[in-house]
Scaffold this motif. Structure first.
Motif, mmCIF file in Angstrom:
data_model
loop_
_atom_site.group_PDB
_atom_site.id
_atom_site.type_symbol
_atom_site.label_atom_id
_atom_site.label_comp_id
_atom_site.label_asym_id
_atom_site.label_seq_id
_atom_site.Cartn_x
_atom_site.Cartn_y
_atom_site.Cartn_z
ATOM 1 N N VAL A 41 37.010 46.500 35.526
ATOM 2 C CA VAL A 41 36.049 45.551 34.954
ATOM 3 C C VAL A 41 36.757 44.543 34.055
ATOM 4 O O VAL A 41 36.438 43.345 34.072
ATOM 5 N N VAL A 42 37.724 44.991 33.289
ATOM 6 C CA VAL A 42 38.464 44.080 32.411
ATOM 7 C C VAL A 42 39.232 43.057 33.241
ATOM 8 O O VAL A 42 39.229 41.853 32.944
ATOM 9 N N ILE A 43 39.878 43.500 34.304
ATOM 10 C CA ILE A 43 40.647 42.584 35.161
ATOM 11 C C ILE A 43 39.730 41.550 35.806
ATOM 12 O O ILE A 43 40.022 40.346 35.801
ATOM 13 N N TYR A 44 38.597 42.011 36.337
ATOM 14 C CA TYR A 44 37.700 41.097 37.036
ATOM 15 C C TYR A 44 36.901 40.200 36.087
ATOM 16 O O TYR A 44 36.175 39.322 36.543
ATOM 17 N N LYS A 45 37.042 40.413 34.826
ATOM 18 C CA LYS A 45 36.447 39.463 33.869
ATOM 19 C C LYS A 45 37.168 38.126 33.951
ATOM 20 O O LYS A 45 36.585 37.069 33.679
ATOM 21 N N PHE A 46 38.433 38.165 34.370
ATOM 22 C CA PHE A 46 39.250 36.954 34.398
ATOM 23 C C PHE A 46 39.710 36.565 35.806
ATOM 24 O O PHE A 46 40.060 35.409 36.038
ATOM 25 N N VAL A 47 39.702 37.513 36.745
ATOM 26 C CA VAL A 47 40.264 37.291 38.078
ATOM 27 C C VAL A 47 39.159 37.366 39.125
ATOM 28 O O VAL A 47 38.336 38.288 39.089
ATOM 29 N N PRO A 48 39.107 36.434 40.071
ATOM 30 C CA PRO A 48 38.127 36.524 41.159
ATOM 31 C C PRO A 48 38.341 37.786 41.997
ATOM 32 O O PRO A 48 39.470 38.232 42.182
ATOM 33 N N VAL A 49 37.262 38.353 42.483
ATOM 34 C CA VAL A 49 37.356 39.533 43.342
ATOM 35 C C VAL A 49 37.886 39.109 44.704
ATOM 36 O O VAL A 49 37.257 38.285 45.378
#
Length: 240
Positions: A41-49
């Motif tokens: 969740v932390v990663i996808y706060k900044f990176v597109p899925v």
């Protein structure tokens, strides 16, 4: 005293038996899941899925085009809220009233209906798989809490509009806009946005172009609500 000394040297019982080992393994498994899920969740706060399980399991070739929320017409956001989750900006991820109403309807038989919010649908679409079951619903609830806490409403909406299926093999509103109208999602009219929103619950069964019957009526109803959502500030959490 000698007897007490002997007793003090006896080994203390430990949980090294089979039951203890299983418990230790389960505890480590749960800890690993908690760490991984929070990290996701932390990663996808900044990176597109890049891809989701739903896309990977799709039997059709897939089309998607990640688009920042700033490049998606506000009418599309309003249409999604009007069609899928009118209380999106008011709840913490769960609409308990809608869930109870869905439960009561399902007790009467017929097609199973859900009471999922946009937040719940986003959690499912991004991290999990389609289909029911209490285990998946439990995971969905956990991820919903995480994204509400870590992402916030704007990022949830951005994710939703990029991973939601908008047609057979078509994911995201940008790919849907290009497929159905030959234009960018930035240039959708309220009616066009409403028609895309109308197919979100059943994207493999409903048609945007040439829609008739319920889909057409539902789309027209959503189109009428787009201005209401905007005027009543029901999309305010997305555009603060």
């Amino acid at each position: 005293m000698l007897e007490n000394l002997k007793n003090s040297r006896r080994p203390v019982a430990t949980s090294s038996g089979p039951v203890g080992k299983v418990g230790w393994f389960i505890a480590r498994l749960i800890a690993a899941f908690l760490f991984i899920s929070v990290a996701q969740v932390v990663i996808y706060k900044f990176v597109p899925v890049p891809v989701t399980l739903t896309m990977l399991l799709d039997d059709h070739s897939i089309t998607k085009d990640w688009t920042p929320l700033d490049d998606i017409d506000r009418d599309m956001v309003s249409a999604a809220i009007a069609g899928e989750d009118g209380k999106f900006c008011l709840h913490n991820g769960f609409d308990h009233t809608a869930m109870m109403q869905a439960f009561k309807r399902n007790q009467q038989g017929g097609r199973i209906r859900g009471g999922s919010t946009i937040s719940q649908q986003t959690a499912k679409n991004v991290f999990l798989w389609q289909g029911g079951g209490y285990f998946r619903k439990g995971l969905e609830a956990w991820y919903t809490v995480l994204i509400e806490t870590i992402w916030g409403k704007r990022r949830i909406m951005e994710m939703y509009l990029n991973v939601a299926e908008t047609g057979i093999g078509t994911y995201g509103v940008e790919a849907g806009a290009q497929r159905y109208y030959g234009k960018s999602a930035r240039k959708l009219s309220p009616t066009e946005a409403a028609r895309i929103a109308a197919v979100l619950p059943l994207p493999k069964e409903r048609e945007v172009n040439g829609a008739g019957g319920f889909t057409r009526r539902h789309g027209n109803a959503i189109a009428r609500q787009v201005a209401v959502v905007r005027n009543d500030g029901l999309d305010g959490c997305v555009y603060r």
